[in-house]
Structure formats: structure tokens, C-alpha cells
Design a protein around this motif. Structure first.
Motif, mmCIF file in Angstrom:
data_model
loop_
_atom_site.group_PDB
_atom_site.id
_atom_site.type_symbol
_atom_site.label_atom_id
_atom_site.label_comp_id
_atom_site.label_asym_id
_atom_site.label_seq_id
_atom_site.Cartn_x
_atom_site.Cartn_y
_atom_site.Cartn_z
ATOM 1 N N PRO A 161 -8.834 1.809 4.345
ATOM 2 C CA PRO A 161 -8.639 3.129 4.952
ATOM 3 C C PRO A 161 -9.638 4.190 4.495
ATOM 4 O O PRO A 161 -9.474 5.356 4.852
ATOM 5 C CB PRO A 161 -7.222 3.483 4.465
ATOM 6 C CG PRO A 161 -7.141 2.863 3.104
ATOM 7 C CD PRO A 161 -8.025 1.643 3.120
ATOM 8 N N ILE A 163 1.422 3.746 2.491
ATOM 9 C CA ILE A 163 2.353 3.912 3.614
ATOM 10 C C ILE A 163 3.218 2.661 3.777
ATOM 11 O O ILE A 163 4.423 2.742 4.034
ATOM 12 C CB ILE A 163 1.586 4.220 4.926
ATOM 13 C CG1 ILE A 163 0.742 5.488 4.770
ATOM 14 C CG2 ILE A 163 2.560 4.382 6.102
ATOM 15 C CD1 ILE A 163 -0.207 5.777 5.931
ATOM 16 N N GLY A 194 0.824 -1.211 0.000
ATOM 17 C CA GLY A 194 0.000 0.000 0.000
ATOM 18 C C GLY A 194 0.853 1.255 0.000
ATOM 19 O O GLY A 194 2.091 1.195 -0.083
ATOM 20 N N ASP A 226 -4.525 -13.088 1.751
ATOM 21 C CA ASP A 226 -5.467 -12.286 2.522
ATOM 22 C C ASP A 226 -5.301 -12.603 4.006
ATOM 23 O O ASP A 226 -4.974 -13.736 4.371
ATOM 24 C CB ASP A 226 -6.882 -12.660 2.068
ATOM 25 C CG ASP A 226 -7.894 -11.647 2.545
ATOM 26 O OD1 ASP A 226 -8.326 -10.830 1.722
ATOM 27 O OD2 ASP A 226 -8.245 -11.671 3.744
ATOM 28 N N ASP A 231 0.143 -9.107 1.435
ATOM 29 C CA ASP A 231 -0.828 -8.150 0.891
ATOM 30 C C ASP A 231 -1.755 -8.878 -0.075
ATOM 31 O O ASP A 231 -1.310 -9.763 -0.810
ATOM 32 C CB ASP A 231 -0.084 -7.006 0.159
ATOM 33 C CG ASP A 231 -0.928 -5.757 0.043
ATOM 34 O OD1 ASP A 231 -1.990 -5.811 -0.597
ATOM 35 O OD2 ASP A 231 -0.526 -4.717 0.601
ATOM 36 N N ASN A 232 -3.029 -8.503 -0.069
ATOM 37 C CA ASN A 232 -3.966 -9.128 -1.018
ATOM 38 C C ASN A 232 -4.196 -8.244 -2.250
ATOM 39 O O ASN A 232 -5.019 -8.573 -3.102
ATOM 40 C CB ASN A 232 -5.305 -9.437 -0.341
ATOM 41 C CG ASN A 232 -6.068 -8.181 0.052
ATOM 42 O OD1 ASN A 232 -5.608 -7.069 -0.172
ATOM 43 N ND2 ASN A 232 -7.234 -8.361 0.643
ATOM 44 N N PHE A 267 -2.429 8.269 13.392
ATOM 45 C CA PHE A 267 -1.920 9.156 12.346
ATOM 46 C C PHE A 267 -2.842 10.338 12.095
ATOM 47 O O PHE A 267 -4.068 10.186 12.052
ATOM 48 C CB PHE A 267 -1.820 8.413 11.009
ATOM 49 C CG PHE A 267 -0.769 7.347 10.906
ATOM 50 C CD1 PHE A 267 0.268 7.241 11.816
ATOM 51 C CD2 PHE A 267 -0.822 6.446 9.844
ATOM 52 C CE1 PHE A 267 1.230 6.255 11.681
ATOM 53 C CE2 PHE A 267 0.141 5.452 9.697
ATOM 54 C CZ PHE A 267 1.163 5.355 10.618
ATOM 55 N N ALA A 268 -2.228 11.505 11.828
ATOM 56 C CA ALA A 268 -2.924 12.601 11.147
ATOM 57 C C ALA A 268 -3.080 12.173 9.686
ATOM 58 O O ALA A 268 -2.940 10.980 9.371
ATOM 59 C CB ALA A 268 -2.084 13.870 11.266
#
Ligand code: NAD
Length: 322
Positions: A79, A12, A10, A55, A30-31, A171-172
Motif C-alpha cells: 500500500p 485494515i 495488516g 504468499d 498473509d505473508n 478508500f479515502a
């Protein structure tokens, strides 16, 4: 050190992988639901890198991958804050239940250390800004924020019940190279289609804090290296905030556009969408107190990110704009 990064393809996650590979053995699970192969193409073949396409709900694979790891950075999640208003199950499944699945694999294989990417949205509409980690009660206003708060609770309880250790990062807004979602990507894509007019969700006065992704990754690693409670909670952001209209100005200027007409949707009482927190700035005193210093303020983070995203757009292969 052998580290598992969930969601490592992803935005980040792939930036974190670059940093961790400097010193550690890194496995990405990661999927590719929102992750991109392009994000990790440059580390395929690295002697300390391994990729497992799977997954988090594939318990067998997860336990095999987990065995022998020293540390887990858990970033895999959905997210998209907006989605919760349309699909009430998505964050329950992809965030809470996926995190439960991960914690179970850790418990069964005896892996005891986890860093988790939580969010400012767990605070809801805080009446103390900048908001410190010990602010409460926590009253999220989005299903996404609720799901992350539930994940924090699960992680804390696993730590105390099964002698594990955790680092929880709130996180911001994180921005920068390889970004695939959020306000900057939205504005760049809209202005590429129509350089004369820009639709801005909400009133444009939503005021939030932004941090460049390199600073974010450095902060996570710094926190893990400099804190050792059973459950360590840190806000990660910059020490100021900017409003959405200022962001539009920076994006338009960086794209060399003048006289762009802004069209505000007004939205939900000035919010961009249901569950959008209008004012967000995190107190970063706890991490700064340990010696971490953000390299950029919000405006610098946005400017650096826009330049990197424009470079991504114009120098790489055409990207999926969804
Ligand atoms: P992203 O969508 O780019 O990354 C998420 C990654 O997880 C993707 O690669 C996706 O394919 C993978 N993934 C999702 N579900 C999975 C599953 N069930 N199994 C395996 N892989 C799965 O998002 P991001 O912006 O890089 O966010 C990373 C983390 O940081 C997320 O947990 C997010 O909630 C959190 N966070 C991000 C921000 C931000 O500003 N970007 C702010 C606060 C918190």
C-alpha cells in the motif's frame, strides 16, 4: 459463511477480521511482509479462526485454502504509494500480479465472490471534488494508483467472463488502531524522537479525507449486504477533508506538545512525494444512499486514530518504527 481474508494480519485486514468473526468462519492468508502477528494474536485460538502463513504467489497453497470458501476479502497488497517512484516493479508484482494469482485460484476452485480494497488514487487529480464513482477518465498519477485501477479492471473482467461477483471499494485515507503507516504514524514517530520540531512532507496544504478504520470495516460489510450487481463500486470515506497542517496540530495536541516548530519540505510542487494527490475528497453519496452513515468526520477520525495509536505505542511492546 466461510470467508478468506488476504492481508488479514495488516492494519485494515485485522480490524476487518474482528468484525467478520462475529458471524463467520474466517481464514487469514498473509505473508507478514507488512502484517504483524500482534494484530491477530487476540484471535488465535478462536474456534472460527484459522491462519495460513503464505504468499499469494504460492498457487498450490492458495488453491487449497480457497477450496470451499464462500467469499474472499482481498486486502493483501503493497500500500505504499511513495515506493512506486523508486521501484517501478513493486506495485506491478505485489498488486496486479498477486491479484491475478488470487483470481486464478478463485476461478479454478469455483469461488465466485470477491471484495477488493481499491483507492481514491485511481481518480488521479480529479477536477470534480467530492469525486463520485462514475467520474472519468481515470488518470492515476502514481504507479500505486495505476496498479489498483488495473486490479479493478481484472476483477471486473473476471466477473463477466467467469460469472463471478465483486465489490470494489475505493478508500479515502483510512486511520485507526493498529495503523503502521501513513501521515499519523509518521508524525507520531517523528515527534517521539524530537518533540520540538516536526518535518512535514510537502506544503502542509494537501487537503484530504480521512475515515476511522472501524467505520471503514462497517462500510465494507454494509455494502456487501446491501448491493447485488455483478460489479459493485463504492467510494468509502467521510464527508469532509482536512489539511496536513491541521493534522500536525491534532497530533501535537494529543501528545501534549505545545510550540512544535513545523518544517515543510515543500516537496514536489507542494506535494509530499511524487504521485501525491494534493486534494482528495470522495463523494460517499452512493453508499449513504443505501443507508450507511460514517460514524466520524475527518477531524474526528484523526483524533480517534491518534488516541488509539498513542495507546498502541505506549501500552504495547516496542514496535518496529520503519
Ligand atoms: P497493510 O500493509 O497493513 O496490509 C497489507 C497486508 O497484506 C499485510 O498484512 C501484508 O503482510 C499482506 N501481504 C502483502 N502482500 C502479500 C502477499 N503477496 N501474500 C500474502 N500477504 C501479503 O495495509 P493496509 O493499510 O491495511 O491496506 C489494506 C488494503 O487497503 C491494501 O490493499 C491497500 O492498498 C488498501 N488501501 C489502504 C488505504 C489506507 O489508508 N490504509 C487506503 C486505500 C487503500
Amino acid at each position: 459463511m466461510s470467508i478468506l481474508v488476504t492481508g488479514g494480519a495488516g492494519f485494515i485486514g485485522s480490524n476487518l477480521v474482528d468484525r467478520l468473526l462475529e458471524t463467520s468462519q474466517v481464514t487469514v492468508l498473509d505473508n507478514f511482509s507488512s502484517g504483524k502477528r500482534d494484530h491477530i494474536a487476540h484471535v488465535i485460538g478462536h474456534p472460527r479462526f484459522a491462519l495460513v502463513e503464505a504468499d499469494l504467489f504460492d498457487a498450490g497453497t492458495l488453491e487449497n485454502v480457497m477450496a470451499g470458501k464462500d467469499f474472499v476479502f482481498h486486502l493483501a497488497a503493497n500500500p505504499d504509494v511513495k515506493l512506486g517512484a523508486e521501484d517501478t516493479k513493486i506495485h506491478l508484482q505485489q498488486n496486479i500480479l498477486a491479484t491475478y494469482s488470487l483470481l486464478e485460484a478463485m476461478r479454478k476452485t469455483g469461488v465466485g465472490k470477491i471484495a477488493f480494497t481499491s483507492t481514491s488514487t485511481v481518480y488521479g487529480e480529479a477536477n470534480l471534488v467530492p469525486t463520485p464513482e462514475n467520474y472519468g477518465p481515470l488518470k492515476p498519477i502514481s504507479l500505486y494508483g495505476a496498479s489498483k485501477l488495473a486490479c479493478e479492471a481484472l476483477i471486473s473482467s473476471y466477473c463477466h467472463t467467469f460469472d463471478m461477483q465483486s465489490w470494489i471499494f475505493r478508500f479515502a485515507n483510512i486511520v485507526g488502531q493498529r495503523g503502521t503507516h501513513g501521515v499519523l504514524v509518521d508524525f507520531i514517530n517523528k515527534l517521539k524522537k524530537n518533540p520540538k520540531e516536526l518535518e512535514i512532507l510537502g506544503s502542509g496544504q494537501q487537503r484530504k479525507s480521512y475515515l476511522e478504520v472501524g467505520d471503514c470495516v462497517a462500510a465494507m460489510v454494509y455494502a456487501v449486504e446491501h448491493s447485488s450487481d455483478q460489479t459493485n463500486i463504492f467510494n468509502i470515506g467521510s464527508d469532509d477533508a482536512v489539511d496536513v497542517t491541521e493534522i500536525a496540530d491534532i497530533v501535537a495536541e494529543s501528545m501534549g506538545l505545545a510550540g512544535v516548530k513545523y518544517r515543510y519540505t515543500g516537496g514536489f510542487n507542494g506535494r509530499g512525494w511524487r504521485g501525491d494527490v494534493k486534494i482528495m475528497q470522495l463523494s460517499i453519496d452512493a453508499l449513504v444512499g443505501l443507508g450507511w452513515i460514517p460514524g466520524h468526520n475527518s477531524r474526528e477520525s484523526i483524533k480517534t486514530a491518534v488516541d488509539a495509536l498513542l495507546k498502541d505505542v505506549f501500552e504495547s511492546k516496542p514496535q518496529n518504527e520503519s
